[in-house]
Write an enzyme that holds these catalytic residues in place. Structure first.
Site: not given
Ligand code: EPU
Length: 419
Positions: A22-23, A117, A122, A306, A398
């Protein structure tokens, strides 16, 4: 609303094929917007989040056609929209992944700001910081962020304050058509970032270093069309391995690259599982006694957040105490209260959960709260005595393709009750 009903106690045995990730699929669908062209995406999992990103692409003017099971033809030549609405982003926060591509293609984007969320706050401040460093003007108004780079984005050196997966993806996608070279420091190293970079390079981008903390993107003036096969889902693979381990079973995964999941297999070996790897498969046999382990979630190559909820389900039945520290998201212990209702002995202080193994779990009516928490409850249900029913099962849909069918093929007593 649909429910999943599970009668626990059957050791899972057999072979399960792992679906596309998915990701990895979500950012690749989004990336097709950067350049008006035609793309065939294969090994795409059949998931609700995939339907959502396709819906978003269509809203933005793309044509998307399912040409075979798991295969889509995406035509973005006529795409012209540049807005991801509140309705889209609230349905799936990964809708934010169109931000980088729209900046690359049109130099402008309007994206509803995601709220918090179930698993944490996030924010997307790091995505915006990167775009601002490349010369974009950022304007926050009425819950939306409007990003204007109509004067042209210029490559920049960007140091991420936090390792963020979709943040790096958005910056990479905005930078491929920018003038000059962009350097991203402290970049996320997840395999899905590498998969996106490979796709962009196949389109004609010049990206090096993806998969390391320093990524270089040399802007090019044009990109072309290409085809792609989505990499296997390492979290789905880890979830089925835990299913084998927690039920005292023996499972074989096919279609997975063992190197992608070394951080998970290492931990399961510590728990006592026997694991053998071959070319595109992994075989796991459950231990007689599950050993307690300590788990610290961290960005790749560390243990994935995850998989935290799923391994915690396993540790509830370990012989001894385990400590699980969640370092990525501030509210990712929603499964704990439900696992306790099944008899688990877990205490949480801040971001640290201490799990004292119990002899058995007992089935109970449970409520799913987010995708991975739901998977954890399903795993616990497979091992528990008696019946477990999990409501709000749309969370599972999802991220897990045909989960009851795949689990049933391994011998699980699991069914979906339409409601
Ligand atoms: N964060 C910030 N500022 C930002 C971006 C992130 O503070 O601008 C923080 C977030 O709040 C979090 C941390 O940085 O505490 C890491 O978040 P990240 O941005 O890496 O997460 P994401 O990119 O939103 C993706 C996956 C998630 C997975 C995370 C971590 C996708 C679509 N989603 O999310 O997948 O948990 O990376 O590996 O790629 C899931 O599949 O169940 C899922 C939640």
């Amino acid at each position: 609303m649909d429910k999943i009903e599970i009668v626990g106690g059957t050791p899972l045995r057999g072979t399960v094929h792992i679906s596309g990730a998915k990701n990895a699929a979500l950012p690749i669908f989004a990336a097709t917007l950067i350049n008006g062209g035609q793309y065939t995406l294969s090994n795409v999992p059949d998931l609700k989040d995939i339907t959502t990103i396709i819906h978003l692409l269509v809203e933005l003017g793309a044509k998307v056609e399912k040409t075979a099971p798991g295969q889509y033809l995406v035509d973005t030549r006529d795409a012209g929209g540049f807005e991801a609405t509140y309705d889209m982003v609230k349905t799936m926060r990964a809708s934010c992944l169109v931000l980088g591509p729209l900046m690359g293609r049109f130099g402008r984007a309007k994206i509803s700001l995601p709220g918090g969320c179930a698993i944490g706050e996030r924010p997307i401040d790091q995505h915006l910081k990167g775009l601002a460093a490349m010369g974009a003007r950022i304007n926050l108004e009425h819950g939306y962020v409007e990003v204007d780079g109509s004067n042209g984005l210029v490559g920049a050196r960007i140091t991420m304050d936090i390792v963020t997966v979709t943040g790096v993806m958005n910056i990479m996608m905005a930078a491929v058509l920018a003038k000059g070279t962009t350097v991203i420091e402290n970049a996320a190293r997840e395999p899905e970032v590498v998969a996106l970079a490979s796709f962009l390079n196949a389109m004609g981008a010049k990206i090096t270093g993806a998969g390391s903390p320093e990524v270089f993107i040399e802007g090019v003036s044009r990109l072309g069309s290409t085809d792609v096969t989505i990499i296997p889902d390492r979290i789905e693979a880890g979830t089925y391995m835990v299913a084998g381990a927690i039920t005292g079973g023996e499972v074989e995964l096919t279609g997975i690259r063992p190197a992608l999941i070394a951080n998970i297999t290492d931990k399961l070996r510590e728990c006592g599982c026997q694991i053998r790897e071959n070319g595109d498969g992994v075989w796991l046999k459950a231990p007689n006694v599950i050993k307690p382990v300590n788990v610290n979630t961290s960005p790749f190559p560390g243990f994935p957040t995850d998989m935290q909820a799923q391994i915690m389900a396993l540790l509830t039945l370990a012989q001894g105490a385990s400590v699980v520290v969640e370092n990525i998201f501030e509210n990712r212990f929603m499964h704990v209260a439900e696992l306790r209702r099944m008899g688990a002995d877990i205490t949480v202080v801040g971001n640290t959960a201490t799990i004292r193994g119990v002899q058995k779990l007992s089935g109970a009516p449970l409520m799913a709260t987010d995708l991975r928490a739901s998977a954890s409850l399903a795993l616990a249900g497979l091992a528990a005595e008696g019946q477990t029913s999990i409501s709000r099962v749309y969370h599972l849909d999802r991220g897990y393709e045909r989960i009851e069918e795949k689990m049933r093929a391994l011998g699980a007593n699991i069914r979906r009750v339409k409601g």
